[in-house]
Design an enzyme around this catalytic site. Structure first.
Site, PDB file in Angstrom:
ATOM      1  N   GLU A 155      -1.314  39.446  57.436  1.00  0.00           N
ATOM      2  CA  GLU A 155      -0.330  39.045  57.971  1.00  0.00           C
ATOM      3  C   GLU A 155       1.475  39.886  57.539  1.00  0.00           C
ATOM      4  O   GLU A 155       1.768  38.984  57.112  1.00  0.00           O
ATOM      5  CB  GLU A 155       0.178  37.790  58.918  1.00  0.00           C
ATOM      6  CG  GLU A 155      -0.736  37.363  59.655  1.00  0.00           C
ATOM      7  CD  GLU A 155       0.155  35.665  60.598  1.00  0.00           C
ATOM      8  OE1 GLU A 155       0.267  34.848  59.736  1.00  0.00           O
ATOM      9  OE2 GLU A 155      -1.404  35.497  61.790  1.00  0.00           O
ATOM     10  N   CYS A 163      15.692  42.705  46.028  1.00  0.00           N
ATOM     11  CA  CYS A 163      15.995  43.070  44.442  1.00  0.00           C
ATOM     12  C   CYS A 163      16.860  44.992  44.207  1.00  0.00           C
ATOM     13  O   CYS A 163      16.605  45.751  45.404  1.00  0.00           O
ATOM     14  CB  CYS A 163      14.769  42.814  44.089  1.00  0.00           C
ATOM     15  SG  CYS A 163      13.587  44.412  44.229  1.00  0.00           S
ATOM     16  N   GLU A 308      -7.742  35.639  64.913  1.00  0.00           N
ATOM     17  CA  GLU A 308      -7.602  34.567  64.444  1.00  0.00           C
ATOM     18  C   GLU A 308      -6.863  33.928  65.660  1.00  0.00           C
ATOM     19  O   GLU A 308      -6.240  35.202  66.728  1.00  0.00           O
ATOM     20  CB  GLU A 308      -6.503  34.453  63.776  1.00  0.00           C
ATOM     21  CG  GLU A 308      -6.815  34.599  62.105  1.00  0.00           C
ATOM     22  CD  GLU A 308      -5.315  34.231  61.680  1.00  0.00           C
ATOM     23  OE1 GLU A 308      -4.676  33.498  61.689  1.00  0.00           O
ATOM     24  OE2 GLU A 308      -5.424  34.700  60.134  1.00  0.00           O
ATOM     25  N   LYS A 357      -4.322  21.402  56.221  1.00  0.00           N
ATOM     26  CA  LYS A 357      -5.327  20.698  55.833  1.00  0.00           C
ATOM     27  C   LYS A 357      -5.289  19.688  57.636  1.00  0.00           C
ATOM     28  O   LYS A 357      -6.784  19.336  58.419  1.00  0.00           O
ATOM     29  CB  LYS A 357      -5.467  19.923  55.319  1.00  0.00           C
ATOM     30  CG  LYS A 357      -3.803  18.072  54.949  1.00  0.00           C
ATOM     31  CD  LYS A 357      -4.350  18.120  53.823  1.00  0.00           C
ATOM     32  CE  LYS A 357      -3.102  17.265  53.617  1.00  0.00           C
ATOM     33  NZ  LYS A 357      -1.362  17.732  52.599  1.00  0.00           N
TER      34      LYS A 357
END
Ligand code: GLA
Ligand code: ZN
Length: 679
Positions: A155, A163, A308, A357
């Site tokens: 992704e 920067c 996914e 989780k």
């Protein structure tokens, strides 16, 4: 470097992100995993996505043994690997030794080591580290029997890095684009608020009032991420030229020009996370998801991969309800109906710790397969295994909606008299809806890469920015006999976001010009009133909201007029006969009923092919996948209750059982059936 090949798998893919490396200390779990993977009829696993810290725990110290073991176990079990390069998350030691690889925010603060997907896309050190790692992976696994496809990074996002390296690269990109500061100052109209630049070093992409600057910064970031990706795949292509490559895309509003990006992958894949059950009715979510699947097929006009999806819930959407019985099957096969060559999940097994989780998984913390989710996943696996024949067939469209991502960026930046609820993407979905309701396949296209020749009808909602000569190509398309629909808020700016002066470039194509645009508060009343005997047989009155262009006709004819206010009687819907074709202009934001009536009539006139010749009930839709010899009809019911579909006179068979079907077919709530059309 262009994409090198077309990915044509021999079977429909079914599998999940497998974070094997999290479980190395749990041999019983790993052994059980392989039994369950087979039981769930998975044939492919996404491996090694976030594994850098395990592959290279200290600089130059490599540990591939565990990945060898995983790849070998997959092969032994007849399962293929979509092997990732691990650049989506960098190891802590690398962040510490080489701070330049960490992203810098717009206030100049460098990210501490945390999270993922937050590297500087320019850093030569990170690019070199990634190349080194990818070289080792490619050398080690190029001939491994499990290896099916590369899953490059994860992704990629467009989190602009501020920067010094990125700024230097941006200024170089600008120099190549504009040649001189004078040209840049003109393109960005910098005399406004005294923003003129006298040296390239003054340019900092932090000023949202300079729209040209911000738009170019977005374009640059997108290009830079693609450039990073191209650097990533160099060793893969060199060392393993036969292994195709993908990277998982997301929903289109993340700031990457996926139209461009798609040219460099061998197969488009994407991660789909609809918020099922989040609205009172389910079918609008099904509709929007269908639009996204079609988009991913359209990026290359080839089958894609659903890489996914969650088997149950997410844990990042605020509220995410488990998919109710049946919906997992429907939502998974929906992707296949729209052209996916498989169904994959995040994640195989729920993590024991960390942020994800409590994200859904095929195998939860109970750690066995006696769960509803596991059973529903298995049912999808079984079904896909039996549907294997349809792999690599595709959907074909004769209608396309122009959904241009750079147009969306520019429109979002624009401060209009009504900036609330511009809703470009939603409006593209609104124009897509009538086709979805009729089971008419739609492609999406963009301004710069589109081939317009396959289409009879092109719909361009809110084409605010005209770029890469799209107006000329649309003009030619209509001239040669095509039909075009354009709406309000179109043709306002060029590709630098500068407004057109004098005639707008769509004037002769549309046969009209726009004097001003009314914007409506919610309490304002406006309508459009059909003119008798108009080109599409529209009748009666329809409400108007949000935007209403006040237009003058040159050659176009009015099909409807406004009903209220100081511009009552002015044209609101027009048609212009141009060459051999027609261009319609919808001057105001209309409702679902209007779009339904408008496109029903147009589809009928143009004989746009429907997947099935029947009137489908609300919330039910159909798609056809085919090649020269086979046709598969997908019937999908996004209602929780059963619905009846009349099959008409055609002879259908159930794609699995070959049972003959005639008359009326009952689709249960959240039901999906795949039929074959007898030749
Ligand atoms: C994304 C990521 C995965 C995971 C899922 C959770 O798609 O690619 O690693 O975080 O979201 O939904
Ligand atoms: Zn940077």
């Amino acid at each position: 470097m262009k994409s090198i090949q077309v990915f044509q798998p021999e079977f429909l893919l079914h599998g999940a992100d497998y974070n094997y490396e999290q479980w190395l200390g749990y041999p019983d779990i790993l052994a059980e995993d392989f039994r369950l993977i087979r039981e769930a009829k998975c044939n492919v696993m996404n491996a090694g996505i976030f594994s850098w810290a395990m592959l290279e725990p200290a600089e130059g110290e490599y540990h591939f043994e565990w990945l060898d073991q995983l790849m070998d176990s997959l092969a032994e079990n007849g399962i293929r690997a979509i092997l990732a390069t691990p650049s989506g998350a960098k190891p802590a030691w690398m962040s510490q030794v080489y701070p330049e690889i960490r992203l810098v925010d717009e206030h100049g603060r460098r990210e501490p080591h945390r999270l993922r997907h937050n590297h500087c896309p320019t850093s030569p050190i990170y690019r070199q580290k990634v190349k080194q790692m990818n070289t080792l992976l490619a050398e080690r696994y190029k001939e491994h029997p499990a290896l099916l496809l590369w899953h490059v990074s994860n992704e990629y996002g467009a989190h602009g890095c501020h920067c010094g390296l990125c700024y230097a690269a941006f200024r170089k990109w600008l120099q190549e684009r504009y040649g001189s500061l004078d040209a840049l100052n003109h393109a960005w109209w910098t005399t406004f608020w005294s923003h003129r630049y006298t040296d390239w070093s003054q340019i900092e992409p932090v000023d949202r009032s300079v729209h040209g600057l911000m738009l170019d910064w977005m374009r640059f970031i997108s290009d830079q991420v693609i450039d990073f990706y191209l650097a990533e795949i160099e060793p893969l292509q060199e060392i393993a030229p036969d292994v195709p490559i993908t990277t998982n895309f997301m929903q289109p509003n993340v700031g990457l020009d996926y139209w461009k990006f798609a040219q460099y992958v061998d197969v488009v894949s994407w991660d789909s996370y609809p918020r099922w059950h989040s609205q009172q009715e389910e079918w609008p979510i099904g509709l929007k998801t269908a639009f996204f699947h079609d988009l991913h097929r359209s990026y290359k006009r080839q089958p894609f991969l659903l890489l996914e999806s969650t088997p149950s819930v997410t844990n990042w959407q605020g509220i995410s309800r488990p998919k109710k019985p049946g919906l997992h099957f429907l939502s998974s096969l929906q992707a296949v109906a729209h052209g996916s060559n498989g169904v994959q999940y995040f994640q195989w097994r729920q993590s024991r710790g960390g942020q994800e989780k409590f994200h859904g998984a095929v195998v939860g913390h109970v750690s066995h397969g006696h769960t509803r989710i596991f059973q529903e996943v298995t049912a999808v696996g079984r079904y896909l295994a039996q549907l294997g024949d349809l792999v690599n067939t595709c959907n074909r469209a004769e209608v396309a909606i122009l959904y241009d991502l750079q147009n969306e960026w520019a429109l979002n930046l624009a401060q209009l008299p009504r900036s609330e609820e511009k809703h470009y993407q939603e409006r593209c979905v609104a124009h897509y809806q009538p086709f979805w309701e009729k089971g008419i396949t739609v492609d999406l296209i963009d301004s710069s890469t589109a081939d317009l020749s396959p289409y009879k009808l092109i719909v361009a909602p809110m084409l605010y920015m005209l770029r890469d000569g799209i107006e000329e190509r649309l003009g030619r398309f209509v001239h040669q006999g095509g039909t075009l629909v354009i709406t309000y808020l179109s043709g306002l700016v060029d590709q630098s976001d500068l407004c057109f002066i004098g005639d707008f470039p769509l004037r002769s194509l549309l046969g009209l010009w726009v004097e001003e645009t009314d914007v409506l508060f919610t309490h304002d009343v406006q309508s459009l009133e059909a003119v008798p005997n108009n080109d599409l047989g529209l009748k009666g009155s329809y409400p108007i909201t949000h935007f209403a262009d006040i237009i003058h006709l040159d050659r176009a004819q009015a099909m409807a007029h406004y009903g209220h206010d100081y511009y009552a009687g002015y044209p609101a819907i027009t048609v212009n006969h141009y060459g051999n074709g027609r261009s319609f202009y919808i001057a105001a934001r209309s409702d679902r009923r209007f779009l339904h009536d408008f496109y029903s009539s147009l589809s009928h006139q143009l004989r746009l092919p429907q997947a099935i010749q029947t009137q489908l009930p609300t919330g039910v839709t159909a798609q056809l996948r085919h090649n020269d010899s086979k046709q598969y009809l997908f019937l999908m019911n996004f209602q929780p209750t059963s619905q009846e579909i009349s099959l008409g006179e055609s002879d259908y068979r159930d794609a699995l059982s070959a049972e003959r079907l005639r008359g009326v077919l009952e689709l249960e709530g959240y039901g999906l059936r795949v039929l074959r059309l007898d030749d």
